[in-house]
Write an enzyme that holds these catalytic residues in place. Structure first.
Site, PDB file in Angstrom:
ATOM      1  N   GLY A 107       0.819  -1.213   0.000  1.00  0.00           N
ATOM      2  CA  GLY A 107       0.000   0.000   0.000  1.00  0.00           C
ATOM      3  C   GLY A 107       0.846   1.253   0.000  1.00  0.00           C
ATOM      4  O   GLY A 107       0.395   2.319   0.426  1.00  0.00           O
ATOM      5  N   GLY A 109       1.749   2.756  -2.609  1.00  0.00           N
ATOM      6  CA  GLY A 109       1.393   3.583  -3.762  1.00  0.00           C
ATOM      7  C   GLY A 109       2.288   3.356  -4.961  1.00  0.00           C
ATOM      8  O   GLY A 109       2.808   4.303  -5.562  1.00  0.00           O
ATOM      9  N   SER A 110       2.461   2.091  -5.345  1.00  0.00           N
ATOM     10  CA  SER A 110       3.377   1.807  -6.449  1.00  0.00           C
ATOM     11  C   SER A 110       2.861   2.372  -7.773  1.00  0.00           C
ATOM     12  O   SER A 110       3.654   2.849  -8.584  1.00  0.00           O
ATOM     13  CB  SER A 110       3.642   0.310  -6.576  1.00  0.00           C
ATOM     14  OG  SER A 110       2.446  -0.403  -6.564  1.00  0.00           O
ATOM     15  N   SER A 111       1.555   2.370  -7.989  1.00  0.00           N
ATOM     16  CA  SER A 111       1.030   2.881  -9.269  1.00  0.00           C
ATOM     17  C   SER A 111       1.329   4.369  -9.405  1.00  0.00           C
ATOM     18  O   SER A 111       1.755   4.837 -10.464  1.00  0.00           O
ATOM     19  CB  SER A 111      -0.480   2.679  -9.367  1.00  0.00           C
ATOM     20  OG  SER A 111      -0.811   1.375  -9.008  1.00  0.00           O
ATOM     21  N   ALA A 112       1.105   5.122  -8.325  1.00  0.00           N
ATOM     22  CA  ALA A 112       1.373   6.565  -8.357  1.00  0.00           C
ATOM     23  C   ALA A 112       2.858   6.819  -8.588  1.00  0.00           C
ATOM     24  O   ALA A 112       3.233   7.693  -9.375  1.00  0.00           O
ATOM     25  CB  ALA A 112       0.923   7.212  -7.044  1.00  0.00           C
ATOM     26  N   ALA A 113       3.710   6.034  -7.923  1.00  0.00           N
ATOM     27  CA  ALA A 113       5.155   6.231  -8.071  1.00  0.00           C
ATOM     28  C   ALA A 113       5.588   5.885  -9.498  1.00  0.00           C
ATOM     29  O   ALA A 113       6.424   6.569 -10.088  1.00  0.00           O
ATOM     30  CB  ALA A 113       5.910   5.392  -7.043  1.00  0.00           C
ATOM     31  N   ASP A 154      -1.474  10.498  -3.427  1.00  0.00           N
ATOM     32  CA  ASP A 154      -0.317   9.611  -3.601  1.00  0.00           C
ATOM     33  C   ASP A 154       0.585  10.103  -4.734  1.00  0.00           C
ATOM     34  O   ASP A 154       1.809  10.062  -4.642  1.00  0.00           O
ATOM     35  CB  ASP A 154      -0.760   8.149  -3.829  1.00  0.00           C
ATOM     36  CG  ASP A 154      -1.932   8.021  -4.787  1.00  0.00           C
ATOM     37  OD1 ASP A 154      -2.403   9.047  -5.324  1.00  0.00           O
ATOM     38  OD2 ASP A 154      -2.388   6.883  -5.021  1.00  0.00           O
TER      39      ASP A 154
HETATM   40  O1  PMV Z   1      -5.035   2.850   0.056  1.00  0.00           O
HETATM   41  P1  PMV Z   1      -4.201   4.025  -0.255  1.00  0.00           P
HETATM   42  O2  PMV Z   1      -2.904   4.019   0.500  1.00  0.00           O
HETATM   43  O3  PMV Z   1      -3.995   4.244  -1.714  1.00  0.00           O
HETATM   44  O4  PMV Z   1      -4.957   5.313   0.302  1.00  0.00           O
HETATM   45  C1  PMV Z   1      -6.246   5.651  -0.124  1.00  0.00           C
HETATM   46  C2  PMV Z   1      -6.666   6.936   0.511  1.00  0.00           C
HETATM   47  C3  PMV Z   1      -8.094   7.368   0.175  1.00  0.00           C
HETATM   48  O5  PMV Z   1      -8.298   8.643   0.786  1.00  0.00           O
HETATM   49  C4  PMV Z   1      -9.096   6.405   0.767  1.00  0.00           C
HETATM   50  C5  PMV Z   1      -8.329   7.493  -1.316  1.00  0.00           C
HETATM   51  C6  PMV Z   1      -7.659   8.658  -1.981  1.00  0.00           C
HETATM   52  O6  PMV Z   1      -7.403   8.563  -3.185  1.00  0.00           O
HETATM   53  O7  PMV Z   1      -7.409   9.673  -1.340  1.00  0.00           O
END
Ligand code: PMV
Length: 323
Positions: A107, A109-113, A154
């Protein structure tokens, strides 16, 4: 002829879920990075190699970008290339390879990175100057193309790095703290499905009037946290984590595993603890004084969690090597 760029993963500190509806959040970049390399490929095709997501060879004709069935692991890369190629009218074949310091399971955030690092690498490879703001906007659009939902927090962490106060869709992106935070992070061993949890909260919000008030309380605590970062008051910041966790529990996004790691962290001396991200699994975080750090790490391990040895406030997207 190769270009490599890297971008950090992230951990949400305060404000998850509410941020999707316009509340602010605070997120930190972690020192675990994704690296993306772009190099020539004579074929006139996009060729992707991502062994970290089990994909060694993926080919796509440039004219078919964004069409046909997209394997999930490739969708982010493909939509980003499509946007970049359309914007700059490019038709050249390239080979893209990705590698990551961390598993997609955590979790972080590999896609965002990946989309942040890929945008940076492409901009350098094709000599298109892009400021961080443009990188953020293009990378966030690619995420929305694929996922349809998400605040973009992210992507902002991957692009800008540091510890930032963020309002969707990037109307505010402000650094609130320099350097590593006194945090202990525990992984539950359970993979969270973020889009499903976002939809679950959306459903609750549609049916229950009180959800709006919970988001209001979250907004207040994020704004208080912002001030406390400047004062470096990690005791009060810990209390705000507890408060945020309580509010998230009312939204039904915590889990047995998260609750357990949060409880033992607090019992063994953390100032406060909460889930990080969508919930349902992934990681929990705590603010913990140096003197209690070893106790909290041990308690997480004994409770069946995995201690994640990460530093926070990491630098944002950057070039590692140029053509
Ligand atoms: O699950 P993660 O770490 O990608 O976090 C999601 C956070 C949310 O607020 C639930 C969604 C978002 O895009 O902000």
């Amino acid at each position: 002829m190769k270009v490599t760029a890297s971008a950090p993963g992230k951990l949400m500190l305060y404000g998850e879920h509410a941020v999707v509806y316009g509340s602010p959040c605070i997120v930190t970049a972690v020192d675990q990075r994704v690296r993306v390399t772009v190099e020539p490929n004579g074929e006139g095709e996009i060729h992707v190699c991502s062994p970290n997501v089990g994909l060694d060879e993926y080919h796509k004709k440039i004219s078919r970008l964004g069409k046909d069935d997209l394997p999930k692991s490739m969708a982010f890369v493909e939509m980003l290339v499509k946007r970049f190629y359309e914007k700059y009218q490019i038709n050249e074949g390239i080979r893209i390879s990705t590698e990551s310091d961390f598993s997609t399971q955590f979790g972080f955030g590999s896609s965002a990175a990946v989309v942040a690092a890929l945008t940076k690498a492409l901009s350098s490879y094709f000599y298109k100057k892009m400021e961080n703001r443009e990188i953020f906007e293009m990378a966030y659009q690619a995420v929305l193309d694929v996922q349809g939902v998400g605040s973009g927090f992210d992507v902002a962490a991957s692009v800008y790095g540091g510890t930032i106060y963020y309002v969707t869709p990037g109307t505010v992106i402000e650094n609130v703290y320099e350097g590593n935070l006194p945090m202990v992070v525990g992984y539950t061993g359970v993979k969270a499905d973020t889009p499903t949890l976002i939809r679950q909260v959306a459903e609750l919000k549609r049916n229950e009037g009180w959800v709006e008030a919970v988001f209001g309380d979250i907004t207040d605590l994020v704004n208080r946290a912002k001030i406390l970062f400047v004062k470096q008051d990690f005791e009060q910041l810990g209390k705000l984590m507890n408060k945020n966790q309580k509010l998230l529990s009312t939204l039904n996004v915590s889990s047995v595993e998260l609750d357990k790691l949060i409880k033992v962290s607090k019992e063994s001396g953390a100032n406060g603890a909460k889930l990080s991200g969508a919930g349902g699994g992934d990681c929990m975080i705590s603010f913990t004084a140096e003197s209690k750090r070893e106790n909290v790490i041990e308690a997480i391990k004994v409770a069946g969690g995995v201690w994640m040895d990460v530093r926070t406030g990491a630098p944002g997207v950057r070039l590692e090597s140029e053509k």
